[in-house]
Design a protein around this motif. Sequence first.
Motif, PDB file in Angstrom:
ATOM      1  N   VAL A 147      63.869   5.551  30.324  1.00  0.00           N
ATOM      2  CA  VAL A 147      64.761   6.545  30.924  1.00  0.00           C
ATOM      3  C   VAL A 147      65.980   6.783  30.048  1.00  0.00           C
ATOM      4  N   PHE A 148      66.609   5.711  29.574  1.00  0.00           N
ATOM      5  CA  PHE A 148      67.829   5.864  28.782  1.00  0.00           C
ATOM      6  C   PHE A 148      67.550   6.475  27.413  1.00  0.00           C
ATOM      7  N   THR A 151      67.988  10.109  27.448  1.00  0.00           N
ATOM      8  CA  THR A 151      69.303  10.663  27.752  1.00  0.00           C
ATOM      9  C   THR A 151      70.338  10.381  26.673  1.00  0.00           C
ATOM     10  N   MET A 166      74.608   1.887  35.113  1.00  0.00           N
ATOM     11  CA  MET A 166      74.356   3.079  34.311  1.00  0.00           C
ATOM     12  C   MET A 166      73.284   3.961  34.939  1.00  0.00           C
ATOM     13  N   LEU A 167      72.279   3.346  35.556  1.00  0.00           N
ATOM     14  CA  LEU A 167      71.263   4.145  36.235  1.00  0.00           C
ATOM     15  C   LEU A 167      71.862   4.931  37.389  1.00  0.00           C
ATOM     16  N   LEU A 170      73.205   8.354  36.595  1.00  0.00           N
ATOM     17  CA  LEU A 170      72.330   9.390  36.058  1.00  0.00           C
ATOM     18  C   LEU A 170      72.023  10.460  37.112  1.00  0.00           C
ATOM     19  N   PRO A 171      71.966  11.717  36.701  1.00  0.00           N
ATOM     20  CA  PRO A 171      71.477  12.755  37.629  1.00  0.00           C
ATOM     21  C   PRO A 171      69.990  12.567  37.898  1.00  0.00           C
ATOM     22  N   GLN A 174      67.211  13.302  35.379  1.00  0.00           N
ATOM     23  CA  GLN A 174      66.985  12.405  34.248  1.00  0.00           C
ATOM     24  C   GLN A 174      66.475  11.037  34.696  1.00  0.00           C
ATOM     25  N   SER A 175      66.022  10.942  35.933  1.00  0.00           N
ATOM     26  CA  SER A 175      65.637   9.645  36.491  1.00  0.00           C
ATOM     27  C   SER A 175      64.205   9.248  36.185  1.00  0.00           C
ATOM     28  N   ARG A 192      72.619  12.164  42.409  1.00  0.00           N
ATOM     29  CA  ARG A 192      72.569  11.059  41.445  1.00  0.00           C
ATOM     30  C   ARG A 192      71.703   9.931  41.985  1.00  0.00           C
ATOM     31  N   ASP A 194      72.508   6.867  42.197  1.00  0.00           N
ATOM     32  CA  ASP A 194      73.292   5.974  43.038  1.00  0.00           C
ATOM     33  C   ASP A 194      73.202   6.385  44.515  1.00  0.00           C
TER      34      ASP A 194
END
Length: 469
Positions: A147-148, A151, A166-167, A170-171, A174-175, A192, A194
């Motif tokens: 994932v990262f 991005t 950091m996850l 993320l929007p 981008q997950s 997000r 979160d």
Amino acid sequence: MLWACLRFPGLAFSAAFAAAPEAGPSALLDNHARQRLIATANDEARAHGIRRGQSVAAARALCPALEVRPRDRDAEKRLLSELAAWCYQFSGHVSLVPPNAILMEVGASLRLFDGWPVLVERVTAGLHAQGHPHTLAATPFASASWVFAATADGMVIPAREGVIRMLGALPLTQSGLPTTAVTALHAMGFRRLDDVFRLPRPELTRRIGRAGVNWLDRIRGQASDALPAWQPPASFQQKIEFDTELDGSQPLLFPLRRLTRALANLLAARDGGVQRFTLTLEHARGESTRIGVAMAAPQRDAERLFELARTRLERTTLPAPARSIELHADELPVFRPPVRDLFEPIRGDGLDWPTLDERLRARLGDAALRQLTVVNDHRPERASRYGAPTATVSLPRGRRPLWLLPRPLPMRPDPVAVLAGPERIESGWWDGGDARRDYYIVKTVHGQQAWAYLPPGMLDGWMLHGWFA
């Protein structure tokens, strides 16, 4: 554990343009679509406004010079495997993540490469040298690294708490969640990750399904990733087909370099070398040209393999333009670097003998070079010959000069000193070439060292047979 993910955004273009580098604005078509729609475009094409999903007619209206090619998914798989072979030098566990990503566990390799910064520098420099743009990210969880890497570039998060934080920022786009799940969550006001992490598990499962929940568990390290390890094959065979026929050797150099580099990557993964491989060029009407490339010792350096293959190719007269080129290597023996003395003086720019031998054979042909081979015969004039190496033979005892005269000559004047000898040679009675001689290493009046003989039991009648350097 530390999982590093490499993503190659330009891999589809590198695979589609394997025969020649892309030049100018280019786009690829998705062959699986019902309509001829743009699947992806390079930076130059996007600068003209070309986007995914456009028809070819609309794209060419924006950019008449656009080059359009079909996407070659089989070639993409081969290229991804080639890159995995190259990555194998940094990790013992490498996994493919089609269509354009590779995961490798590098936690066990950090001490070997003196830490993460040095490892990243070597990986990045090697991929740039091969012309592969990429992004790189590393975390303790393979899916989170994937994932990262999509991005940001160069991100490394060694602790679980940092990964979760950091996850969460993320929007949802981008997950890595499926598009349908992202759309459903957006409709509910979530933006997000979160926000999604706070939902109760039963409620989250009802909204995005078990597959979506499992993915969120994997990127947070709450579920394990099933990552089959990629294994390098035992032989190499790769073929590049051309869109048009290529005439002459010069246009073939770009695909040839791609093939030799792919072979070198596989050899690095296997910790092996190659001593012989074959190039096959196909022509119209089923004709083909085979070019053998042989080396004095196993090699695996990409530039050296390319140079030898290029020289052989340029010396070959092709009967017709080529439609494809294939490189095939069956035997990949273990590569043993040359062992040198610790106190050996530093050499200059000269070539060692195996390298010189390979280059001369490649440029002049195998028939232009002959090898001096020892023969199982004690008579000096018959103890060596030109040809291929033979089986192990018993060498004559005693010191022998490398410079033998075509035939022995009377020595005038007699030697002034005997330095070594005699060495008695009695041989050849069975084939009519009976020889009975006592050989000595002698010193001439001019201070030279010579190899001369006398008939057994005689004190004069010296015959000169060779010189020592």
